[in-house]
Design an enzyme around this catalytic site. Structure first.
Site, short mmCIF file in Angstrom:
data_model
loop_
_atom_site.label_atom_id
_atom_site.label_comp_id
_atom_site.label_asym_id
_atom_site.label_seq_id
_atom_site.Cartn_x
_atom_site.Cartn_y
_atom_site.Cartn_z
N LYS A 178 0.83 -1.17 0.01
CA LYS A 178 -0.03 -0.03 0.08
C LYS A 178 0.88 1.17 -0.05
O LYS A 178 1.62 1.28 0.98
CB LYS A 178 -0.97 0.22 1.19
N GLU A 253 10.31 1.81 10.39
CA GLU A 253 11.22 2.90 10.14
C GLU A 253 10.22 4.30 10.40
O GLU A 253 9.62 4.55 9.61
CB GLU A 253 11.75 3.17 8.75
N CYS A 287 12.65 11.96 6.27
CA CYS A 287 12.80 11.76 7.85
C CYS A 287 14.41 11.92 8.13
O CYS A 287 14.70 11.96 9.21
CB CYS A 287 12.62 10.16 7.86
N GLU A 389 8.29 16.02 16.02
CA GLU A 389 8.77 16.02 14.57
C GLU A 389 7.80 16.80 13.78
O GLU A 389 6.44 16.85 14.02
CB GLU A 389 8.66 14.46 13.80
#
Length: 485
Positions: A178, A253, A287, A389
Site C-alpha cells: 500500500k 522506520e 525523515c 517532529e
C-alpha cells in the site's frame, strides 16, 4: 511502453487492474495547484483479502524460482524505470509537490537502484555452516516467509515503495503493498512496469486507500506474515499494537528529530552548503533532514547571519521550474500542521529569524500549498518544537559550549534516526558519533547512502533495520539443520 495515468486508478491484484469492491474513491490532489487530477480506490479488507489470495496463489512457484531468474526480472524492472524516468519524475512531482529536478535527480534514479541492488544482492545472498569437530554439521537455510505487507509514506513515494518491495520479492516472497493515499500515482505506474517486465501475476499486488480502511486491513490479515512500514511514530505504535500479539515480523522506520552538530573547526563552506541542503531538501519532508541545528557558541553569530542569508536566497516556486529550490507542501492537511507548529514555536518564546509564513504564488500555483523555509532561535531544548517532529521546512538553532553539551542536546530528543557532525578533528567527530543516540551518523556529509549499509533508528525512530543483507534477512525465515556425520 504506455505510462498514461487514467483519471480513475485501479488496484493491481493478481496481475489485473481492478476497481475497489466498495466502489469508493479518494481525490488525488496536485499540492502545487490544489487541483484534483485523479481518483484512487479507497480499498478495504475485501480488496486486501483478494490481494492475499492472489499472492498466496503465486507464492508456491515464485518462492522456488531460481535466483538468476528473479535477478533478470528485477533488473528488467530497473531498466524500465530508467527508460521512463521523465514520465515517472513528472508524475512524482505533480503528485507530491517536490521540484521536478529533484524527482529526476533523486527519487526515480533511487527507485531504479533499489531494484538493481537487490536483484544483484539475491545472487550473492549466502548462509552459514558450522562443523562440530567432525561429529555433526549444522547448516542454515534462509527461506522466503510467504505473503508480506509493505506500507510506504508520501514523502519519497517511489523511492521508499521500491525500497521495501524489491528485497521482499528478490527473497522469494509475494507482496501486498500500500502506497500512501496522498501520493499513489508512481506506485500505479510501477505496477504497469512490473507487468511489462514479466513479473509473474500475484507476486506484487498493490492496493490503495487510507490507513484506517486499507493499511489496518493489511496489518490485521492473518495470512500476511510480516509488515515493513515507514511512516509516523504514531502510526507505527498502532501497527505494533496490532501485529505484535499476532507474532508477525515487524520492521518500523519511523520519525526523526535529527541534530546537525556544528563545531568551530568545521570546513565552513562545505558545512554551510550541506546544512542548507540537509535542512530544506524536499521542503524538509525527508525523515533524515536536519531539524535541530546545534552550533558551537564561538561561531553561533557568524553561522546565524550567513545561514539566514542563504535561506533567504532559496527560490520557492512552481515545482516544474528548474529555478525552484523549494516546491509545495504535500497536502493541505500537512500544510496546516506545519503552520500550527510555527505558531506553537512563537508561543513558546521562539524568535523567527526568517520565514514562518505561507506564500501565495502567482499563475498556475496561486492556490498551492507553499511555506517559506523557516529558521527559529531562542527555544529551550525540551520544548514541544524541539521535541516533536514537524516534518517541514522548519529548523531551530541552539548553541553549545562543550563537546559534552553538544552530545546532551543531541540526545535530548525521544527520536534517534540520523545525525550529522561537522568537524575537521576526525577523532573528536568519531568520539561524538559513538555517543550520539542515532541509528545513522554522517560526519562531514549528509545523505551519502551506500545501499549495503543497515538503515534505521533507535528510540522512537523505529524497530529493525533495512538495507543490504539486513533487508534480505528480514524477508526470510532462518532454519538450522543439524546432520550427524
Amino acid at each position: 511502453m504506455n505510462l498514461e495515468i487514467p483519471y480513475r486508478l485501479e488496484n493491481y491484484i493478481g496481475g489485473e487492474f481492478v476497481a475497489p469492491m466498495n466502489k469508493q474513491y479518494l481525490d488525488c490532489i496536485n499540492p502545487a495547484t490544489a487541483e484534483i487530477f485523479a481518483l484512487i480506490p479507497n480499498s478495504n479488507e475485501q480488496d486486501v483479502d483478494a490481494a492475499v489470495v492472489a499472492a498466496n496463489a503465486a507464492f508456491s512457484s515464485w518462492s522456488v524460482t531460481p535466483v538468476e531468474e528473479r535477478f533478470k526480472i528485477l533488473n528488467r524492472i530497473a531498466d524500465l524505470i530508467d527508460e521512463n524516468l521523465e514520465e515517472l519524475a513528472l508524475a512524482e512531482t505533480n503528485d507530491n509537490g517536490k521540484p521536478l529536478w529533484l524527482s529526476k535527480r533523486m527519487d526515480i534514479p533511487r527507485a531504479s537502484s533499489n531494484f538493481r541492488f537487490f536483484a544483484t544482492g539475491i545472487m550473492h545472498f549466502a548462509t552459514e555452516s558450522h562443523s562440530m569437530e567432525n561429529k555433526a554439521i549444522n547448516y542454515t537455510l534462509r527461506q522466503p516467509i510467504g505473503v508480506v505487507g509493505c506500507i510506504s509514506p508520501w514523502n519519497l513515494p517511489l523511492y521508499l515503495f521500491t525500497w521495501k518491495i524489491a528485497p521482499a520479492i528478490a527473497a522469494g516472497n509475494c507482496v501486498v503493498a500500500k502506497p500512501s493515499e496522498v501520493t499513489p500515482v508512481t506506485a500505479y505506474l510501477l505496477s504497469k512496469i512490473c507487468k511489462e517486465a514479466g513479473l509473474p501475476n500475484g507476486v506484487l499486488n498493490i492496493v490503495y486507500g487510507t490507513g484506517a480502511s486499507c493499511g489496518e486491513a493489511i496489518v490485521k490479515h492473518k495470512e500476511i506474515k510480516a509488515i515493513s512500514f515507514t511512516g509516523s511514530t504514531r502510526a507505527g505504535e498502532q501497527i505494533a499494537l496490532i501485529a505484535a500479539p499476532m507474532f508477525k515480523k515487524l520492521s518500523l522506520e519511523l520519525g526523526g528529530k535529527n541534530p546537525a552538530i556544528i563545531f568551530a573547526d568545521c570546513d565552513w563552506e562545505k558545512m554551510m552548503r550541506e546544512t542548507i541542503r540537509s535542512s530544506f531538501t524536499n521542503q524538509g519532508q525527508i525523515c533524515l533532514c536536519s531539524s535541530r541545528i546545534l552550533i558551537e557558541a564561538s561561531i553561533y553569530k557568524k553561522f546565524t547571519t550567513e545561514f539566514v542569508e542563504q535561506v533567504k536566497a532559496l527560490t520557492i516556486g512552481d515545482p516544474l521550474n528548474d529555478s525552484s529550490r523549494q516546491g509545495a507542501i504535500v497536502s493541505k492537511i500537512h500544510f496546516d500542521k506545519i503552520i500550527a507548529c510555527i505558531e506553537t514555536a512563537k508561543q513558546e518564546g521562539g524568535t523567527i529569524l526568517y520565514g514562518g509564513n505561507a506564500l501565495q504564488l502567482e499563475g498556475r500555483c496561486s492556490n498551492g500549498y507553499f511555506i517559506q523555509p523557516t529558521v527559529i532561535e531562542g527555544l529551550s531544548p525540551n520544548c514541544k518544537t524541539n521535541m516533536e517532529e514537524i516534518f517541514g521546512p522548519v529548523v531551530t538553532l541552539q548553541s553549545f559550549s562543550t563537546e559534552e553539551e553538544a552530545i546532551q542536546l543531541s540526545n535530548a530528543s525521544n527520536y534517534g534516526l540520523a545525525a550529522t557532525i561537522w568537524s575537521q578533528d576526525i577523532s573528536k567527530a568519531n568520539r561524538v558519533a559513538a555517543k550520539v543516540e542515532s541509528g545513522i551518523v554522517w560526519i562531514n556529509c549528509w545523505l551519502r547512502r551506500d545501499l549495503r549499509t543497515p538503515f534505521g533508528g533507535v528510540k522512537n525512530s523505529g524497530v529493525g533495520r533495512e538495507g543490504g543483507w539486513e533487508a534480505l534477512r528480514f524477508f526470510t525465515e532462518v532454519k538450522n539443520i543439524c546432520v550427524e556425520l
